[in-house]
Write a protein that holds these residues in place. Structure first.
Motif, PDB file in Angstrom:
ATOM      1  N   ALA A  68       0.410   0.608  10.790  1.00  8.52           N
ATOM      2  CA  ALA A  68       1.764   0.307  10.303  1.00  8.52           C
ATOM      3  C   ALA A  68       2.304   1.484   9.502  1.00  8.52           C
ATOM      4  CB  ALA A  68       1.754  -0.950   9.438  1.00  8.52           C
ATOM      5  N   SER A  69       3.566   1.765   9.659  1.00 11.66           N
ATOM      6  CA  SER A  69       4.207   2.862   8.941  1.00 11.66           C
ATOM      7  C   SER A  69       4.416   2.515   7.478  1.00 11.66           C
ATOM      8  CB  SER A  69       5.562   3.178   9.575  1.00 11.66           C
ATOM      9  OG  SER A  69       6.461   2.100   9.362  1.00 11.66           O
ATOM     10  N   TYR A  70       4.736   3.520   6.691  1.00 18.40           N
ATOM     11  CA  TYR A  70       5.043   3.303   5.274  1.00 18.40           C
ATOM     12  C   TYR A  70       6.182   2.306   5.116  1.00 18.40           C
ATOM     13  CZ  TYR A  70       7.828   4.258   1.092  1.00 18.40           C
ATOM     14  OH  TYR A  70       8.604   4.124  -0.022  1.00 18.40           O
ATOM     15  N   GLN A  71       7.233   2.485   5.909  1.00 12.49           N
ATOM     16  CA  GLN A  71       8.394   1.602   5.791  1.00 12.49           C
ATOM     17  C   GLN A  71       8.037   0.161   6.134  1.00 12.49           C
ATOM     18  OE1 GLN A  71       8.260   4.459   7.466  1.00 12.49           O
ATOM     19  NE2 GLN A  71       9.950   5.808   6.793  1.00 12.49           N
ATOM     20  N   ALA A  72       7.232  -0.010   7.198  1.00 15.08           N
ATOM     21  CA  ALA A  72       6.849  -1.360   7.612  1.00 15.08           C
ATOM     22  C   ALA A  72       5.961  -2.029   6.566  1.00 15.08           C
ATOM     23  CB  ALA A  72       6.137  -1.306   8.960  1.00 15.08           C
ATOM     24  N   LEU A  73       5.021  -1.266   5.999  1.00 15.70           N
ATOM     25  CA  LEU A  73       4.129  -1.818   4.987  1.00 15.70           C
ATOM     26  C   LEU A  73       4.894  -2.194   3.724  1.00 15.70           C
ATOM     27  CD1 LEU A  73       0.941   0.420   5.231  1.00 15.70           C
ATOM     28  CD2 LEU A  73       1.039  -2.056   5.533  1.00 15.70           C
ATOM     29  N   LEU A  74       5.785  -1.324   3.307  1.00 15.28           N
ATOM     30  CA  LEU A  74       6.560  -1.598   2.098  1.00 15.28           C
ATOM     31  C   LEU A  74       7.393  -2.867   2.273  1.00 15.28           C
ATOM     32  CD1 LEU A  74       7.427  -0.759  -0.722  1.00 15.28           C
ATOM     33  CD2 LEU A  74       9.192   0.677   0.320  1.00 15.28           C
ATOM     34  N   ALA A  75       8.030  -2.988   3.429  1.00 18.09           N
ATOM     35  CA  ALA A  75       8.839  -4.179   3.693  1.00 18.09           C
ATOM     36  C   ALA A  75       7.968  -5.435   3.701  1.00 18.09           C
ATOM     37  CB  ALA A  75       9.570  -4.024   5.025  1.00 18.09           C
ATOM     38  N   GLU A  76       6.780  -5.358   4.302  1.00 23.01           N
ATOM     39  CA  GLU A  76       5.892  -6.517   4.361  1.00 23.01           C
ATOM     40  C   GLU A  76       5.386  -6.892   2.967  1.00 23.01           C
ATOM     41  OE1 GLU A  76       1.947  -8.120   6.800  1.00 23.01           O
ATOM     42  OE2 GLU A  76       2.666  -6.065   7.092  1.00 23.01           O
ATOM     43  N   LEU A  77       5.022  -5.900   2.180  1.00 19.91           N
ATOM     44  CA  LEU A  77       4.538  -6.159   0.825  1.00 19.91           C
ATOM     45  C   LEU A  77       5.612  -6.835  -0.025  1.00 19.91           C
ATOM     46  CD1 LEU A  77       2.650  -2.801   0.274  1.00 19.91           C
ATOM     47  CD2 LEU A  77       1.602  -5.047   0.036  1.00 19.91           C
ATOM     48  N   GLU A  78       6.801  -6.285   0.032  1.00 22.90           N
ATOM     49  CA  GLU A  78       7.864  -6.817  -0.809  1.00 22.90           C
ATOM     50  C   GLU A  78       8.324  -8.195  -0.348  1.00 22.90           C
ATOM     51  OE1 GLU A  78      10.722  -3.619  -0.888  1.00 22.90           O
ATOM     52  OE2 GLU A  78       9.739  -2.676  -2.613  1.00 22.90           O
ATOM     53  N   SER A  79       8.342  -8.411   0.952  1.00 25.34           N
ATOM     54  CA  SER A  79       8.755  -9.724   1.454  1.00 25.34           C
ATOM     55  C   SER A  79       7.723 -10.802   1.127  1.00 25.34           C
ATOM     56  CB  SER A  79       8.984  -9.678   2.976  1.00 25.34           C
ATOM     57  OG  SER A  79       7.761  -9.438   3.654  1.00 25.34           O
ATOM     58  N   ALA A  80       6.466 -10.383   0.946  1.00 26.32           N
ATOM     59  CA  ALA A  80       5.403 -11.326   0.596  1.00 26.32           C
ATOM     60  C   ALA A  80       5.310 -11.551  -0.911  1.00 26.32           C
ATOM     61  CB  ALA A  80       4.068 -10.832   1.127  1.00 26.32           C
ATOM     62  N   GLY A  81       6.173 -10.889  -1.667  1.00 26.95           N
ATOM     63  CA  GLY A  81       6.210 -11.113  -3.109  1.00 26.95           C
ATOM     64  C   GLY A  81       5.324 -10.209  -3.929  1.00 26.95           C
ATOM     65  N   PHE A  82       4.796  -9.142  -3.327  1.00 29.67           N
ATOM     66  CA  PHE A  82       3.985  -8.191  -4.073  1.00 29.67           C
ATOM     67  C   PHE A  82       4.880  -7.156  -4.749  1.00 29.67           C
ATOM     68  CE2 PHE A  82       1.085  -9.509  -0.599  1.00 29.67           C
ATOM     69  CZ  PHE A  82       0.088 -10.072  -1.375  1.00 29.67           C
ATOM     70  N   PHE A  83       4.486  -6.728  -5.945  1.00 28.54           N
ATOM     71  CA  PHE A  83       5.213  -5.679  -6.643  1.00 28.54           C
ATOM     72  C   PHE A  83       4.565  -4.343  -6.324  1.00 28.54           C
ATOM     73  CE2 PHE A  83       6.038  -2.811 -10.138  1.00 28.54           C
ATOM     74  CZ  PHE A  83       7.412  -2.969 -10.340  1.00 28.54           C
ATOM     75  N   VAL A  84       5.349  -3.390  -5.834  1.00 27.75           N
ATOM     76  CA  VAL A  84       4.854  -2.059  -5.471  1.00 27.75           C
ATOM     77  C   VAL A  84       5.402  -1.058  -6.473  1.00 27.75           C
ATOM     78  CG1 VAL A  84       4.739  -0.305  -3.668  1.00 27.75           C
ATOM     79  CG2 VAL A  84       4.796  -2.734  -3.049  1.00 27.75           C
ATOM     80  N   SER A  85       4.517  -0.324  -7.128  1.00 23.97           N
ATOM     81  CA  SER A  85       4.946   0.603  -8.169  1.00 23.97           C
ATOM     82  C   SER A  85       5.626   1.832  -7.555  1.00 23.97           C
ATOM     83  CB  SER A  85       3.754   1.048  -9.016  1.00 23.97           C
ATOM     84  OG  SER A  85       2.952   1.982  -8.319  1.00 23.97           O
ATOM     85  N   ASP A  86       6.407   2.519  -8.383  1.00 26.56           N
ATOM     86  CA  ASP A  86       7.076   3.740  -7.939  1.00 26.56           C
ATOM     87  C   ASP A  86       6.066   4.822  -7.582  1.00 26.56           C
ATOM     88  OD1 ASP A  86       9.573   2.609  -8.287  1.00 26.56           O
ATOM     89  OD2 ASP A  86       9.856   3.425 -10.302  1.00 26.56           O
ATOM     90  N   TRP A  87       4.915   4.861  -8.267  1.00 28.10           N
ATOM     91  CA  TRP A  87       3.884   5.843  -7.943  1.00 28.10           C
ATOM     92  C   TRP A  87       3.341   5.614  -6.533  1.00 28.10           C
ATOM     93  CZ3 TRP A  87       1.278   4.788 -13.269  1.00 28.10           C
ATOM     94  CH2 TRP A  87       1.913   5.553 -14.238  1.00 28.10           C
ATOM     95  N   VAL A  88       3.167   4.340  -6.178  1.00 28.29           N
ATOM     96  CA  VAL A  88       2.705   4.028  -4.818  1.00 28.29           C
ATOM     97  C   VAL A  88       3.734   4.481  -3.791  1.00 28.29           C
ATOM     98  CG1 VAL A  88       2.236   2.142  -3.208  1.00 28.29           C
ATOM     99  CG2 VAL A  88       1.218   2.104  -5.489  1.00 28.29           C
ATOM    100  N   LYS A  89       4.994   4.188  -4.033  1.00 28.84           N
ATOM    101  CA  LYS A  89       6.049   4.590  -3.102  1.00 28.84           C
ATOM    102  C   LYS A  89       6.089   6.103  -2.945  1.00 28.84           C
ATOM    103  CE  LYS A  89       8.900   0.545  -4.197  1.00 28.84           C
ATOM    104  NZ  LYS A  89      10.160   0.053  -4.818  1.00 28.84           N
ATOM    105  N   ASP A  90       5.795   6.805  -4.045  1.00 30.58           N
ATOM    106  CA  ASP A  90       5.788   8.274  -4.005  1.00 30.58           C
ATOM    107  C   ASP A  90       4.648   8.796  -3.141  1.00 30.58           C
ATOM    108  OD1 ASP A  90       6.107  10.965  -4.462  1.00 30.58           O
ATOM    109  OD2 ASP A  90       5.589  10.890  -6.583  1.00 30.58           O
TER     110      ASP A  90
END
Length: 211
Positions: A68-90
């Motif tokens: 899964a791509s970064y964009q797909a993973l980020l969307a899945e994490l956030e839609s599932a209610g997980f908080f993703v830090s800015d450091w992770v996104k970086d």
């Protein structure tokens, strides 16, 4: 099924000494606590399997990773209610982060002390010990996959992924942290892991188990 034995305490003591001596001759490292657990089971007539060798860990988690791509993973994490830090996104936008091939992976979890350390080791020493024990570091795609799989992580629980560090935009080396706060927020975070930086013996580490 439970089997009754006639093993005496003296015999168990002799067995312990012989086991330790054989391990010493073979250059193996045995965990005394696990040996005592095995001896207690023998004494009580419970002959189920017990892991004795240091470096062998039970499966903490088995899950799909990669694909899964970064964009797909980020969307899945956030839609599932997980908080993703800015450091992770970086760091997930950096070339060192790769989605990897989709596969099923078994992960082990241990405290730093359970890897055989008696004083605070460095990141370099921990990574080397994991490989020395026959296991592997996590791949870059593992942190987000583990976070997605641990939907019922206990409150207050957290651990770090043992992985090749990814350098962020400021030049600092990061690894993933999977955490659930005391308030119930489920995080995918990241923290510094300099090669010569120290770790406490109680820190939790996750890595890929040998196949």
């Amino acid at each position: 099924m439970t089997f009754k034995t006639n093993v005496t305490d003296d015999q168990l003591g002799a067995y312990y000494r012989k086991t330790a001596a054989i391990a010493d001759r073979l250059g193996k490292s045995l965990d005394p606590a696990k040996i005592m657990t095995a001896l207690q089971r023998i004494h009580d007539g419970e002959l189920g399997p017990v892991v004795l060798r240091a470096g062998e860990f039970p499966v903490y988690l088995e899950c799909d990773v990669g694909g899964a791509s970064y964009q797909a993973l980020l969307a899945e994490l956030e839609s599932a209610g997980f908080f993703v830090s800015d450091w992770v996104k970086d760091i997930m936008k950096k070339p060192a982060w790769k989605p990897g091939e989709k596969e099923m992976v078994k992960f082990g979890r241990a405290k730093v002390s359970e890897l055989g350390f008696t004083k605070n080791p460095t990141t370099r020493e921990i990574w080397a010990r994991i490989r020395e024990l026959g296991h592997s570091l996590c791949e870059p795609c593992d942190g987000p996959a583990i976070r997605l799989a641990l939907k019922d992580q206990p409150r207050g629980d957290y651990f770090w992924t043992a992985m090749e560090q990814i350098t962020d935009s400021r030049g600092d080396p990061y690894v993933f942290c999977v955490e659930r706060s005391g308030g119930g927020v489920r995080w995918l975070g990241a923290g510094w892991a300099y090669l010569d930086g120290g770790w406490g013996l109680g820190c939790g580490i996750v890595f890929r188990l040998c196949k």
